[in-house]
Design a protein around this motif. Structure first.
Motif, short mmCIF file in Angstrom:
data_model
loop_
_atom_site.label_atom_id
_atom_site.label_comp_id
_atom_site.label_asym_id
_atom_site.label_seq_id
_atom_site.Cartn_x
_atom_site.Cartn_y
_atom_site.Cartn_z
N THR A 230 38.89 10.06 30.02
CA THR A 230 38.86 11.53 30.03
C THR A 230 37.42 12.04 30.10
OG1 THR A 230 40.84 11.53 28.65
CG2 THR A 230 39.66 13.62 28.85
N VAL A 231 37.23 13.13 30.84
CA VAL A 231 35.94 13.83 30.83
C VAL A 231 36.16 15.26 30.35
CG1 VAL A 231 34.87 12.43 32.64
CG2 VAL A 231 36.16 14.48 33.28
N PHE A 232 35.11 15.82 29.76
CA PHE A 232 35.17 17.20 29.28
C PHE A 232 34.40 18.07 30.26
CE2 PHE A 232 33.30 20.67 26.71
CZ PHE A 232 34.48 21.28 26.31
N VAL A 233 35.07 19.07 30.82
CA VAL A 233 34.47 19.94 31.84
C VAL A 233 34.25 21.32 31.24
CG1 VAL A 233 34.73 20.88 34.16
CG2 VAL A 233 35.71 18.64 33.61
N SER A 234 33.04 21.85 31.39
CA SER A 234 32.73 23.16 30.80
C SER A 234 31.89 23.98 31.76
CB SER A 234 31.99 22.98 29.47
OG SER A 234 30.79 22.27 29.67
N ASN A 235 31.57 25.21 31.31
CA ASN A 235 30.79 26.19 32.09
C ASN A 235 31.51 26.65 33.35
OD1 ASN A 235 28.34 27.74 32.09
ND2 ASN A 235 27.65 26.56 33.85
N LEU A 236 32.84 26.64 33.30
CA LEU A 236 33.63 27.14 34.42
C LEU A 236 33.80 28.65 34.29
CD1 LEU A 236 36.39 24.38 34.40
CD2 LEU A 236 34.54 24.59 36.06
N ALA A 237 34.07 29.32 35.40
CA ALA A 237 34.24 30.78 35.38
C ALA A 237 35.53 31.16 34.65
CB ALA A 237 34.28 31.31 36.82
N TYR A 238 35.43 32.12 33.74
CA TYR A 238 36.62 32.59 33.02
C TYR A 238 37.66 33.18 33.97
CZ TYR A 238 34.14 32.14 28.55
OH TYR A 238 33.47 31.66 27.45
N SER A 239 37.18 33.67 35.11
CA SER A 239 38.07 34.33 36.06
C SER A 239 38.79 33.35 36.99
CB SER A 239 37.25 35.32 36.91
OG SER A 239 36.21 34.62 37.60
N MET A 240 38.58 32.05 36.81
CA MET A 240 39.23 31.06 37.67
C MET A 240 40.74 31.23 37.60
SD MET A 240 38.71 26.90 37.73
CE MET A 240 36.98 27.04 38.22
N ALA A 241 41.35 31.42 38.76
CA ALA A 241 42.77 31.78 38.81
C ALA A 241 43.69 30.62 38.40
CB ALA A 241 43.13 32.26 40.21
N ASP A 242 43.49 29.44 38.95
CA ASP A 242 44.35 28.31 38.66
C ASP A 242 43.49 27.08 38.36
OD1 ASP A 242 46.29 26.40 38.50
OD2 ASP A 242 47.36 26.98 40.32
#
Length: 248
Positions: A65-77
Motif C-alpha cells: 500500500t502507498v499513501f497518496v496526499s495533496n490531491l485536489a479536494y474538488s476531484m470528482a471521482d
C-alpha cells in the motif's frame, strides 16, 4: 385508588400496564433520536452520515500500500482518477479515499496493490502533477509501530547531477548498480534506499560528477531491464514541499 380504577376502566388497562406503556413510549422514542452534545455540534453530523464509511487500513498490508496526499479536494471521482494513474505500476487491489463527515473528499487516499513490487514502483510517481498540483506518494507505515519513521528526506535544491532510480530488483547490490552506472560517467556516490529493517525498496540515488553525465545516464538507462525488472531513471530535481499531512 378511585382515580387509578377510573383510569383503568376508561382505557382498558391496569395501572401497572398503563405505566409500562408510558415508560415504553419514552424508552423507544429516546434512543431513536440521535443525541447531540452541545459542546460537540459535529457529533450530529457524524451520526447522520451513515452512508459515509470510516476508512480502515489493515497495517499488515502496508508493504503493498502507498499513501497518496495533496490531491485536489474538488476531484470528482478519486477512485477512477487514481486507478488510471497507478495501474501502470501493477494490478490495483483497492483504492480507499478519505472523506470528511460532510462527505467531501479530504485529498487523501490509500492505494493498495496486489503485489509489493507494484507499491514500490508507485513511489516513483511522487510529485506527479495531478489537476494542477503535485501528488505526494509516500510509503504506508503504521506510525504506532514505527513512531520515529521518516518519509524520504528529499532535497529541496536542484540536483541535476543526481539520478533517482526505481524498479530495481531487491537482489541488486550497490556494486552491481555502480557497474551499471559507471559506464555513463564518473559515479561519486550511490545510495540504496532501505526500510527501517534494512531491507531494500528497489530505489536508489546515484550522484554523478556533473549534469552532462547524469543526463547521458538517463538517456541510456531509463527503461533498461535489470534481472527481469524494468527500471525507471530520472533526474533528481524535487520542488519545495512540506511534509504531507496525515489523516486523523
Amino acid at each position: 385508588q378511585a382515580r387509578k380504577r377510573h383510569k383503568g376502566e376508561g382505557d382498558g388497562l391496569l395501572p401497572e400496564e398503563d405505566m409500562e406503556v408510558e415508560m415504553g413510549l419514552f424508552g423507544r422514542s429516546g434512543p431513536e433520536k440521535p443525541k447531540t452534545d452541545p459542546a460537540n455540534p459535529k457529533e450530529k453530523a457524524s451520526t447522520s452520515r451513515k452512508d459515509i464509511p470510516k476508512v480502515f487500513h489493515d497495517s499488515s498490508k502496508d508493504h503493498v500500500t502507498v499513501f497518496v496526499s495533496n490531491l485536489a479536494y474538488s476531484m470528482a471521482d478519486p477512485q477512477e482518477k487514481l486507478k488510471e494513474l497507478f495501474q501502470s505500476c501493477g494490478e490495483v487491489a483497492e483504492i480507499r479515499p478519505v472523506f470528511s463527515n460532510k462527505g467531501t473528499f479530504r485529498g487523501y487516499c490509500y492505494v493498495e496493490f496486489k503485489e509489493e513490487k507494484s507499491a514500490l514502483q508507485a513511489l516513483a510517481l511522487d510529485r506527479t502533477a495531478v489537476e494542477g498540483r503535485p501528488m505526494f506518494v509516500s510509503p504506508c507505515v503504521d506510525k504506532n509501530k514505527n513512531p520515529d519513521f521518516k518519509v524520504f528526506r528529499y532535497s529541496t535544491t536542484l540536483e541535476k547531477h543526481k539520478l533517482f532510480i526505481s524498479g530495481l530488483p531487491f537482489s541488486c547490490t550497490k556494486e552491481e548498480l555502480e557497474d551499471l552506472c559507471k559506464a555513463h560517467g564518473n559515479v561519486k556516490d550511490i545510495r540504496l534506499v532501505t526500510n527501517r529493517a534494512g531491507k531494500p525498496k528497489g530505489l536508489a540515488y546515484v550522484e554523478y560528477e556533473n549534469e552532462a553525465q547524469a543526463s547521458q545516464a538517463v538517456l541510456k538507462m531509463d527503461g533498461l531491464t535489470v534481472k527481469e525488472h524494468v527500471i525507471k531513471v530520472a533526474i533528481s530535481n524535487p520542488p519545495l514541499r512540506r511534509a504531507p499531512e496525515r489523516p486523523e
